[in-house]
Scaffold this motif. Structure first.
Motif, PDB file in Angstrom:
ATOM      1  N   GLN A 364      88.718 -12.200 -20.991  1.00  0.00           N
ATOM      2  CA  GLN A 364      88.362 -12.125 -19.570  1.00  0.00           C
ATOM      3  C   GLN A 364      89.539 -11.561 -18.764  1.00  0.00           C
ATOM      4  O   GLN A 364      89.378 -10.687 -17.908  1.00  0.00           O
ATOM      5  CB  GLN A 364      87.987 -13.535 -19.099  1.00  0.00           C
ATOM      6  N   THR A 365      90.736 -12.050 -19.073  1.00  0.00           N
ATOM      7  CA  THR A 365      91.938 -11.565 -18.388  1.00  0.00           C
ATOM      8  C   THR A 365      92.139 -10.082 -18.674  1.00  0.00           C
ATOM      9  O   THR A 365      92.498  -9.311 -17.771  1.00  0.00           O
ATOM     10  CB  THR A 365      93.178 -12.370 -18.830  1.00  0.00           C
ATOM     11  N   ALA A 366      91.912  -9.703 -19.921  1.00  0.00           N
ATOM     12  CA  ALA A 366      92.098  -8.298 -20.298  1.00  0.00           C
ATOM     13  C   ALA A 366      91.216  -7.376 -19.463  1.00  0.00           C
ATOM     14  O   ALA A 366      91.627  -6.270 -19.099  1.00  0.00           O
ATOM     15  CB  ALA A 366      91.809  -8.111 -21.784  1.00  0.00           C
ATOM     16  N   THR A 367      90.027  -7.864 -19.120  1.00  0.00           N
ATOM     17  CA  THR A 367      89.121  -7.002 -18.354  1.00  0.00           C
ATOM     18  C   THR A 367      89.643  -6.758 -16.932  1.00  0.00           C
ATOM     19  O   THR A 367      89.263  -5.797 -16.291  1.00  0.00           O
ATOM     20  CB  THR A 367      87.702  -7.609 -18.246  1.00  0.00           C
ATOM     21  N   THR A 368      90.521  -7.656 -16.477  1.00  0.00           N
ATOM     22  CA  THR A 368      91.051  -7.477 -15.122  1.00  0.00           C
ATOM     23  C   THR A 368      92.291  -6.585 -15.110  1.00  0.00           C
ATOM     24  O   THR A 368      92.868  -6.326 -14.076  1.00  0.00           O
ATOM     25  CB  THR A 368      91.413  -8.832 -14.481  1.00  0.00           C
ATOM     26  N   MET A 369      92.739  -6.188 -16.293  1.00  0.00           N
ATOM     27  CA  MET A 369      93.975  -5.394 -16.398  1.00  0.00           C
ATOM     28  C   MET A 369      93.653  -3.935 -16.663  1.00  0.00           C
ATOM     29  O   MET A 369      92.638  -3.633 -17.290  1.00  0.00           O
ATOM     30  CB  MET A 369      94.827  -5.891 -17.580  1.00  0.00           C
ATOM     31  N   GLN A 370      94.581  -3.103 -16.252  1.00  0.00           N
ATOM     32  CA  GLN A 370      94.445  -1.698 -16.611  1.00  0.00           C
ATOM     33  C   GLN A 370      94.740  -1.573 -18.103  1.00  0.00           C
ATOM     34  O   GLN A 370      95.674  -2.217 -18.594  1.00  0.00           O
ATOM     35  CB  GLN A 370      95.465  -0.881 -15.828  1.00  0.00           C
ATOM     36  N   ASN A 371      93.975  -0.800 -18.819  1.00  0.00           N
ATOM     37  CA  ASN A 371      94.146  -0.649 -20.265  1.00  0.00           C
ATOM     38  C   ASN A 371      94.170  -1.989 -20.983  1.00  0.00           C
ATOM     39  O   ASN A 371      95.023  -2.224 -21.845  1.00  0.00           O
ATOM     40  CB  ASN A 371      95.454   0.093 -20.604  1.00  0.00           C
ATOM     41  N   GLY A 372      93.283  -2.898 -20.558  1.00  0.00           N
ATOM     42  CA  GLY A 372      93.230  -4.216 -21.189  1.00  0.00           C
ATOM     43  C   GLY A 372      92.988  -4.099 -22.688  1.00  0.00           C
ATOM     44  O   GLY A 372      92.255  -3.236 -23.154  1.00  0.00           O
ATOM     45  N   LYS A 373      93.637  -4.960 -23.419  1.00  0.00           N
ATOM     46  CA  LYS A 373      93.544  -4.887 -24.892  1.00  0.00           C
ATOM     47  C   LYS A 373      92.274  -5.572 -25.373  1.00  0.00           C
ATOM     48  O   LYS A 373      91.697  -6.413 -24.681  1.00  0.00           O
ATOM     49  CB  LYS A 373      94.729  -5.622 -25.503  1.00  0.00           C
ATOM     50  N   ARG A 374      91.915  -5.265 -26.588  1.00  0.00           N
ATOM     51  CA  ARG A 374      90.802  -5.961 -27.202  1.00  0.00           C
ATOM     52  C   ARG A 374      91.308  -7.332 -27.676  1.00  0.00           C
ATOM     53  O   ARG A 374      92.375  -7.429 -28.285  1.00  0.00           O
ATOM     54  CB  ARG A 374      90.288  -5.148 -28.394  1.00  0.00           C
ATOM     55  N   VAL A 375      90.555  -8.376 -27.375  1.00  0.00           N
ATOM     56  CA  VAL A 375      90.932  -9.718 -27.815  1.00  0.00           C
ATOM     57  C   VAL A 375      89.797 -10.247 -28.685  1.00  0.00           C
ATOM     58  O   VAL A 375      88.651 -10.318 -28.225  1.00  0.00           O
ATOM     59  CB  VAL A 375      91.121 -10.669 -26.599  1.00  0.00           C
ATOM     60  N   ILE A 376      90.087 -10.589 -29.913  1.00  0.00           N
ATOM     61  CA  ILE A 376      89.008 -11.122 -30.764  1.00  0.00           C
ATOM     62  C   ILE A 376      89.473 -12.322 -31.572  1.00  0.00           C
ATOM     63  O   ILE A 376      90.664 -12.589 -31.701  1.00  0.00           O
ATOM     64  CB  ILE A 376      88.403 -10.069 -31.735  1.00  0.00           C
ATOM     65  N   ASP A 377      88.471 -12.996 -32.115  1.00  0.00           N
ATOM     66  CA  ASP A 377      88.744 -14.162 -32.940  1.00  0.00           C
ATOM     67  C   ASP A 377      89.077 -13.707 -34.358  1.00  0.00           C
ATOM     68  O   ASP A 377      88.589 -12.673 -34.837  1.00  0.00           O
ATOM     69  CB  ASP A 377      87.518 -15.075 -32.948  1.00  0.00           C
ATOM     70  N   LEU A 378      89.856 -14.525 -35.022  1.00  0.00           N
ATOM     71  CA  LEU A 378      90.275 -14.226 -36.393  1.00  0.00           C
ATOM     72  C   LEU A 378      89.079 -14.001 -37.325  1.00  0.00           C
ATOM     73  O   LEU A 378      89.064 -13.053 -38.120  1.00  0.00           O
ATOM     74  CB  LEU A 378      91.113 -15.405 -36.905  1.00  0.00           C
ATOM     75  N   SER A 379      88.063 -14.858 -37.209  1.00  0.00           N
ATOM     76  CA  SER A 379      86.919 -14.743 -38.121  1.00  0.00           C
ATOM     77  C   SER A 379      86.165 -13.437 -37.865  1.00  0.00           C
ATOM     78  O   SER A 379      85.695 -12.778 -38.792  1.00  0.00           O
ATOM     79  CB  SER A 379      85.984 -15.938 -37.973  1.00  0.00           C
ATOM     80  N   GLN A 380      86.106 -13.053 -36.614  1.00  0.00           N
ATOM     81  CA  GLN A 380      85.431 -11.799 -36.275  1.00  0.00           C
ATOM     82  C   GLN A 380      86.210 -10.605 -36.837  1.00  0.00           C
ATOM     83  O   GLN A 380      85.626  -9.658 -37.367  1.00  0.00           O
ATOM     84  CB  GLN A 380      85.291 -11.673 -34.756  1.00  0.00           C
ATOM     85  N   LEU A 381      87.524 -10.698 -36.725  1.00  0.00           N
ATOM     86  CA  LEU A 381      88.367  -9.622 -37.265  1.00  0.00           C
ATOM     87  C   LEU A 381      88.084  -9.437 -38.760  1.00  0.00           C
ATOM     88  O   LEU A 381      87.884  -8.314 -39.233  1.00  0.00           O
ATOM     89  CB  LEU A 381      89.850  -9.972 -37.041  1.00  0.00           C
ATOM     90  N   ILE A 382      88.056 -10.551 -39.468  1.00  0.00           N
ATOM     91  CA  ILE A 382      87.851 -10.468 -40.922  1.00  0.00           C
ATOM     92  C   ILE A 382      86.438  -9.945 -41.234  1.00  0.00           C
ATOM     93  O   ILE A 382      86.264  -9.059 -42.075  1.00  0.00           O
ATOM     94  CB  ILE A 382      88.084 -11.855 -41.580  1.00  0.00           C
ATOM     95  N   ALA A 383      85.445 -10.501 -40.524  1.00  0.00           N
ATOM     96  CA  ALA A 383      84.063 -10.047 -40.773  1.00  0.00           C
ATOM     97  C   ALA A 383      83.944  -8.544 -40.514  1.00  0.00           C
ATOM     98  O   ALA A 383      83.298  -7.822 -41.274  1.00  0.00           O
ATOM     99  CB  ALA A 383      83.107 -10.833 -39.891  1.00  0.00           C
ATOM    100  N   GLU A 384      84.589  -8.075 -39.477  1.00  0.00           N
ATOM    101  CA  GLU A 384      84.553  -6.628 -39.164  1.00  0.00           C
ATOM    102  C   GLU A 384      85.239  -5.810 -40.250  1.00  0.00           C
ATOM    103  O   GLU A 384      84.751  -4.779 -40.682  1.00  0.00           O
ATOM    104  CB  GLU A 384      85.240  -6.355 -37.827  1.00  0.00           C
ATOM    105  N   ARG A 385      86.393  -6.308 -40.691  1.00  0.00           N
ATOM    106  CA  ARG A 385      87.167  -5.560 -41.701  1.00  0.00           C
ATOM    107  C   ARG A 385      86.389  -5.444 -43.011  1.00  0.00           C
ATOM    108  O   ARG A 385      86.482  -4.448 -43.713  1.00  0.00           O
ATOM    109  CB  ARG A 385      88.509  -6.250 -41.977  1.00  0.00           C
ATOM    110  N   ILE A 386      85.634  -6.482 -43.313  1.00  0.00           N
ATOM    111  CA  ILE A 386      84.866  -6.453 -44.564  1.00  0.00           C
ATOM    112  C   ILE A 386      83.578  -5.643 -44.378  1.00  0.00           C
ATOM    113  O   ILE A 386      82.941  -5.238 -45.341  1.00  0.00           O
ATOM    114  CB  ILE A 386      84.552  -7.896 -45.017  1.00  0.00           C
ATOM    115  N   GLY A 387      83.212  -5.425 -43.126  1.00  0.00           N
ATOM    116  CA  GLY A 387      82.005  -4.657 -42.852  1.00  0.00           C
ATOM    117  C   GLY A 387      80.779  -5.519 -42.668  1.00  0.00           C
ATOM    118  O   GLY A 387      79.644  -5.075 -42.857  1.00  0.00           O
ATOM    119  N   LEU A 388      81.004  -6.775 -42.321  1.00  0.00           N
ATOM    120  CA  LEU A 388      79.863  -7.669 -42.122  1.00  0.00           C
ATOM    121  C   LEU A 388      79.337  -7.613 -40.693  1.00  0.00           C
ATOM    122  O   LEU A 388      78.261  -8.117 -40.402  1.00  0.00           O
ATOM    123  CB  LEU A 388      80.264  -9.118 -42.452  1.00  0.00           C
ATOM    124  N   MET A 389      80.101  -7.034 -39.813  1.00  0.00           N
ATOM    125  CA  MET A 389      79.675  -6.970 -38.403  1.00  0.00           C
ATOM    126  C   MET A 389      79.841  -5.563 -37.862  1.00  0.00           C
ATOM    127  O   MET A 389      80.724  -4.842 -38.288  1.00  0.00           O
ATOM    128  CB  MET A 389      80.507  -7.937 -37.560  1.00  0.00           C
TER     129      MET A 389
END
Ligand SMILES: Cc1cc2nc3c(=O)[nH]c(=O)nc-3n(C[C@H](O)[C@H](O)[C@H](O)COP(=O)(O)OP(=O)(O)OC[C@H]3O[C@@H](n4cnc5c(N)ncnc54)[C@H](O)[C@@H]3O)c2cc1C
Lengths: 389, 475
Positions: A364-389
């Motif tokens: 939410q904070t990132a959305t208020t910033m210029q060039n806000g970074k992507r913030v994700i949960d660890l499990s989501q990161l792993i699921a994405e890396r494996i190609g599950l999401m």
């Protein structure tokens, strides 16, 4: 009259007033007045102790709401306890005081509302609790409801109801499926009760604890996994105290489970050159001591993992702990901005955390910033890396 | 509108509401410092401030001082309130000037190793800031995790590193100070008043707002050490030899844990410290240390343990939880008198049935800062008051053997006349020149005042404390 247990009484007097907690406190950082600091609160407590180790009800009533606000303007991040010169369990003291304030009815309006909400609807959002599983439909997750299973996935209110982080539930489910875990969701999960414990509403929290333990034990599960550090704290540490007995199951945070999958080779994550930093959620890292496991998982993803300023046991709160968001949203926001700033200054591509509340707040904070970074949960990161999401 | 209302509204006008508080909880928590006040103190002094102000700049401090002069209201400078001599405790109400909001690190002159900071910066922040540079602090207090740079300039200025690099005052080149009348001056060694005249003035002569500190280049190697001994005398002799033959950054000698006075004969002791230099020198010094420790039948603990002790160096009061309260005093004492003094502390502890621990931080081959700590329980008010006299008893003897108090503030003020009469005259002279209305931290250091501005003669105070000590035996 409330009798303070002996050890806590000793602690109140043992406080050296050295001020090591003052500078660390994320709330004091913004408010700046001594009475808002842990040291100031400890001194106040000493002053409102009557004779014979009792908190003087009259004095509490006299100081009233301003006193209560001091104890509710707190993220329960535990940094004060971490740096305490005389090793006082300050979190224990803050909880006890909130309990007393709740009993006396001197708590902020938002806390009364929240505890009423949880009592009535069994979740923190005043939603119909039967819609708790709607995330399954929204995310298209592949989920089983079984009568018995080895593992129960305890989703938690925020992950279940908040659109921004429902992807965490999707990720955890897909990972459990991916490793062929015998798992299930609870058919009738209630709020874990942690928000009520933080409100001081212990009796009400006990009702929820009783229900959840009964539900989990009815599945015969040996392990409960949750992605929420608040639920983890409740299930693992608060339930035994609330219920007076240790439940029959082991409690794991999703980062612990992922780390065992990875070290045992059950889960292989393809390495990439993505740059990451990690925000240790207070309740997971400092308070529950789960610091190594998320890093094991992160290091399986990339070699360019950068620690931010203040990490591990020293990590700084994202502002959303201790119900501060409900009590003092603007203060919570300032704290979030400060922490986000530290994380963003690592100049990585993605900020990772392991808590739906931290992820939600920082994103939410990132959305208020210029060039806000992507913030994700660890499990989501792993699921994405494996190609599950 | 009463005068105080007028003053308050003008204060708010000039500074802004967010910097001013008259909240009753705030008044409660700003009415004390690090030490637990015996209840009777509240009968003598009005420790409750009228207002608390958190200035954000030197200009703010100036405004406050000017206004205080106009309305004749005392101003009590306050850093992190970690000094235990009552320096930040109001004695007749007034304005608490909470300086922790002046907390910017202003500038590092990379070439010359000069760091300019605001007075409310906490030492830990300076240490953290310097990690990214090639400089480090020569000296810092063991309260570095909370105390402010300005607070140390106003008090003793001896801490870790002082053994090698000298006290804080020797490591400051320039300060900006606000005088009691609101004037802003820049002070160095050659100005009038000079740095050494204002340093250690315990907040009664000026408010430091900005300081330029000397840094030292980071050393190539740092080697913490720790050695255990089966008795204090051996540890002390070994420490003296370490001082003679090596150049440690710091050297601290302590009794082991606290000494149970009931069943104890002679305490175990240990010392710890650190060498920092180039790699070869550090190694050579460590070898010398090893042979000294052996000679005095001590035991040099493994490196990792020594490092842990060094990392714990800011946690000097761990034992307080066993009190749960502590009483004590701090004084500078000739090294050859340390053993006598320690034995006297044990004797006093025995008489008062209080457990005692002693810490000695060496400042040079000849002098050390000594900190005896008596464990007690403030929840037993009569006994606590009776025991409080022990702080005076210790100091009486320390002065007799050639020592001097490490600070005066509110609790040690009667001793300045005996221990450092010339310094007292000088401070009195400066006080009357700079603060003729006696508004900056009144009733401290050179003389105390009780409620209504009545003077509290040092002799009366001393006699009272002696009386309390005698009464303790009777009760
Ligand atoms: C655990 C512990 C360890 C300690 N170790 C050491 C040590 O190693 N060496 C040592 O010397 N002391 C030590 N102390 C004592 C104390 O921490 C130091 O004296 C410290 O420098 C005080 O800083 P402060 O910011 O807390 O000042 P405060 O306690 O707030 O103030 C101290 C005095 O200075 C005045 N003052 C504060 N700021 C200013 C300013 N900007 N301008 C003018 N006057 C001011 C106040 O009026 C008061 O009289 C220790 C204390 C603790 C609790």
């Amino acid at each position: 009259m409330f009798i303070i247990p002996k050890l806590q009484l000793e602690d109140i007097f043992a406080c050296a007033q050295c001020g090591y907690c003052v500078k660390k406190c994320p709330v004091y950082y913004f408010l700046g007045w001594e009475s808002t600091s842990p040291r100031g609160k400890m001194f106040t407590l000493k002053e409102i102790l009557g004779n014979n180790s009792r908190l003087d009800e009259q004095k509490i009533h006299k100081l009233g709401k301003p006193l209560s606000m001091r104890f509710f303007n707190c993220t329960f991040c535990g940094l004060c306890k971490e740096v305490c010169h005389v090793e006082v369990d300050l979190l224990e003291i803050w909880s006890k005081v909130r309990e007393v304030l709740y009993e006396l009815g001197i708590v902020p309006e938002s806390i009364i509302k929240l505890s009423e909400t949880v009592k009535q609807s069994k979740n923190i959002y005043m939603m119909d609790n039967t819609s708790r599983m709607d995330w399954v439909t929204y995310t298209g997750a592949d989920v089983n409801f079984k009568d018995s299973a080895e593992v129960v996935y305890f989703v938690g209110c925020i992950t279940s109801f908040s659109g921004r982080v429902q992807s965490i539930a999707q990720a955890v489910s897909s990972l459990l499926n991916y490793v062929n875990e015998d798992w299930t969701l609870l058919k009738d999960e209630w709020c874990c009760g942690h928000p009520l414990v933080l409100s001081g509403a212990i009796r009400e929290a006990r009702v929820l604890a009783f229900h959840n333990v009964e539900m989990i034990e009815s599945t015969g599960a040996k392990r409960v996994v949750t992605g929420c550090p608040g639920c983890y704290l409740a299930l693992k540490h608060e339930y035994p105290r609330l219920l007076g007995k240790k439940p029959k199951f082991e409690v794991l945070h999703s980062s612990q489970l992922l780390s065992t999958y990875i070290t045992s080779g059950r889960l292989v994550v393809p390495k990439s050159d993505i740059t990451l930093t990690y925000h240790d959620p207070c309740e997971l890292g400092r308070i529950s001591g789960i610091i190594r496991e998320p890093r094991v998982v992160l290091q399986s993803v990339t070699d360019t993992f950068v620690e931010p300023e203040y990490f591990g046991r020293e990590s700084i709160c994202c502002g959303s702990g201790g119900l501060l968001k409900a009590v003092n949203p603007s203060l919570a926001e300032s704290i979030a901005q400060r922490r986000y700033g530290m994380l963003a200054s690592t100049n990585v591509e993605v900020i990772v955390s392991a808590c739906p509340t931290c992820v939600q707040t920082l994103a939410q904070t990132a959305t208020t910033m210029q060039n806000g970074k992507r913030v994700i949960d660890l499990s989501q990161l792993i699921a994405e890396r494996i190609g599950l999401m | 509108m009463t005068t105080s209302d007028k003053f308050l509204s003008e204060l708010i006008n000039r500074l802004g509401q967010e910097y001013v508080s008259v909240d009753s909880l705030e008044k409660l928590v700003y009415a004390h410092d690090f030490a637990a006040l015996p209840k009777f103190v509240k009968l003598l002094f009005n420790t409750t401030p009228d207002v608390i102000v958190r200035p954000k700049s030197t200009e703010h401090v100036t405004e406050i001082m000017k206004l205080a002069n106009e309305y004749k209201i005392p101003v009590i400078p306050r850093g992190s309130a970690t000094w235990g001599f009552g320096g930040t405790v109001p004695v007749k109400g007034g304005i608490i000037l909470d300086l922790t909001g002046l907390n910017r690190i202003i500038h590092l002159d990379e070439k010359n190793g000069l760091l300019t900071v605001e007075c409310g910066v906490v030492w830990e922040d300076v240490i953290r800031f310097l990690r990214k540079t090639c400089w480090e602090l020569p000296t810092y207090p063991s309260s570095a995790l909370s105390s402010t740079v300005g607070g140390w300039a106003a008090t003793g200025g001896i801490g870790y590193g002082s053994l090698k690099y000298g006290p804080f005052v020797k490591n400051v080149v320039k300060v900006t100070a606000v005088l009691p009348d609101g004037r802003v001056i820049v002070v160095d060694d050659n100005s009038d008043p000079s740095l050494s005249q204002l340093f250690g003035s315990e907040g009664i002569l000026c408010v430091f707002t900005e300081l330029t500190l000397k840094m030292v280049p980071k050393n190539e190697a740092e080697m913490p050490f720790m050695a255990n001994f089966s008795n204090f005398a051996n540890a002390l002799m070994a420490a003296q030899e370490v001082l003679r033959l090596t150049r440690p950054h710091s050297l601290v000698l302590r009794t082991f844990g606290f000494v149970r006075t009931k069943d104890y004969v002679e305490s175990d002791a240990y010392f710890f410290g650190c060498f920092n230099d180039n790699r070869r020198d550090v190694y050579e010094q460590y070898l010398k240390l090893d042979s000294i420790v052996n000679r005095y039948r001590g035991y040099l603990v493994p490196e990792d343990e020594a490092r842990r002790e060094w990392e714990e160096r800011f946690y000097t009061l761990r034992i307080k939880k066993w009190g749960p309260s502590i009483l004590g005093n701090e004084f500078i004492i000739p090294v050859h008198k340390i053993l006598d003094m320690v034995r006297y502390c044990w004797q006093l502890g025995n008489q008062a049935h209080l457990d005692v621990e002693v810490e000695v931080m060496f400042i040079s081959k000849d002098e050390a800062l000594m900190f005896p700590l008596f464990l007690c329980d403030e929840r037993k008010p009569i006994r606590y008051l009776m025991s409080a006299a022990i702080a005076k008893k210790v100091l009486d003897v320390a002065i007799k053997v050639g020592g001097r108090p490490y600070g005066y503030g509110l609790w040690n003020f009667p001793f300045m006349e005996i221990a450092e009469p010339e310094k007292k005259r000088e401070l009195e002279r400066m006080k009357s020149t700079l603060d003729s209305q006696n508004l900056l931290n009144p009733g401290k250091t050179i003389g105390a005042e009780v409620m209504l501005g009545l003077p509290l003669p040092g002799k009366l105070y001393s006699t009272f404390m002696d009386g309390v000590w005698v009464l303790r035996k009777v009760i």
